[in-house]
Design a protein around this motif. Structure first.
Motif, short mmCIF file in Angstrom:
data_model
loop_
_atom_site.label_atom_id
_atom_site.label_comp_id
_atom_site.label_asym_id
_atom_site.label_seq_id
_atom_site.Cartn_x
_atom_site.Cartn_y
_atom_site.Cartn_z
N UNK A 109 0.84 -1.19 0.00
CA UNK A 109 0.00 0.00 0.00
C UNK A 109 0.88 1.23 0.00
N UNK A 110 0.54 2.20 -0.84
CA UNK A 110 1.28 3.47 -0.88
C UNK A 110 0.58 4.46 -1.78
N UNK A 111 1.10 5.66 -1.83
CA UNK A 111 0.54 6.72 -2.67
C UNK A 111 1.33 6.79 -3.97
N UNK A 112 0.86 6.11 -4.99
CA UNK A 112 1.61 6.02 -6.24
C UNK A 112 1.25 7.09 -7.25
N UNK A 113 0.25 7.94 -6.94
CA UNK A 113 -0.08 9.02 -7.87
C UNK A 113 0.08 10.41 -7.27
N UNK A 117 -3.61 10.09 -1.21
CA UNK A 117 -4.48 8.96 -0.91
C UNK A 117 -3.77 7.70 -1.37
N UNK A 118 -3.99 6.60 -0.65
CA UNK A 118 -3.25 5.38 -0.95
C UNK A 118 -3.90 4.55 -2.05
N UNK A 119 -3.06 3.75 -2.68
CA UNK A 119 -3.47 2.74 -3.64
C UNK A 119 -2.83 1.43 -3.21
N UNK A 131 -2.36 -1.82 -10.16
CA UNK A 131 -2.72 -0.80 -9.19
C UNK A 131 -4.22 -0.93 -8.96
N UNK A 132 -4.60 -1.00 -7.67
CA UNK A 132 -5.99 -1.27 -7.29
C UNK A 132 -6.49 -0.18 -6.35
N UNK A 133 -7.73 0.23 -6.51
CA UNK A 133 -8.37 1.17 -5.59
C UNK A 133 -8.70 0.48 -4.29
N UNK A 178 7.96 1.89 -12.65
CA UNK A 178 6.66 2.27 -13.20
C UNK A 178 6.12 3.46 -12.44
N UNK A 179 5.42 4.33 -13.14
CA UNK A 179 4.72 5.41 -12.47
C UNK A 179 3.25 5.35 -12.88
N UNK A 180 2.39 5.83 -11.98
CA UNK A 180 0.95 5.78 -12.22
C UNK A 180 0.38 7.17 -12.00
#
Length: 182
Positions: A109-113, A117-119, A131-133, A178-180
């Motif tokens: 779990x982390x904030x990839x965007x 807020x976490x993803x 990547x999942x909500x 990778x970046x999202x």
């Protein structure tokens, strides 16, 4: 110090975090037989257990959906991701990450965007990174190579833009960044 003898199968993965608001943190474990077990950190007693399928994997306990109630994110060898309520193990949602896998490392779990807020980020051993909500289990993005992945990705904001990049080690020795963006 304590020891728990209530788990029959081999423990494959382990995490920790606050599941129920009491002083000690809890330990989450996943077994070869498919059980997710949450143990009280003070004395090692079993707080709850749930079967999710063989060769289960689990990471740290966290409040991924930021609703004030922590979750345990667990996967089965078949590639199903479960969001379990960390206080009692009830299923909040589940989603399929793949149908072609023999094992799945634990999700992270982390904030990839970078939106504060976490993803959830999950890799499957058939080469997919998803990547999942965390509030719904909806798939937000997928990257795929036809090379095996054996371990979970690593998240780190190495470029300082406020979003954690996703680093994946593939079985051929290549590391992919990778970046999202949502």
């Amino acid at each position: 110090m304590w020891q728990n003898d209530d788990i029959d199968d081999s423990i494959l993965w382990m995490g920790s975090g606050q599941a129920d608001g009491d002083q000690p943190i809890e330990i989450s474990v996943a077994t070869s037989g498919g059980e997710i077990v949450v143990l009280d950190g003070a004395d090692g007693s079993v707080e709850w257990r749930r079967s999710v399928g063989e060769l289960a994997a689990v990471g740290d306990i966290s409040d991924g959906d930021e609703d004030g109630n922590p979750e345990v994110y667990a996967v089965s060898k078949e590639g199903t991701l479960f969001a379990l309520d960390a206080t009692d193990g009830s299923v909040e949602w589940e989603t399929s990450l793949t149908t072609k896998t023999q094992m799945t490392p634990p999700p992270i779990v982390g904030d990839v965007d970078g939106d504060d807020e976490t993803e959830i980020v999950a890799a499957t051993n058939d080469g997919k990174v998803t990547v999942i909500g965390p509030d719904s289990g909806n798939v937000l993005a997928t990257y795929e190579r036809s090379v095996t992945i054996y371990t979970h990705p690593t998240l780190a904001d190495l470029n300082g833009d406020g979003a954690e990049e996703i680093y994946v080690i593939y079985g051929d020795g290549r590391v992919v960044s990778l970046s999202y963006e949502s």
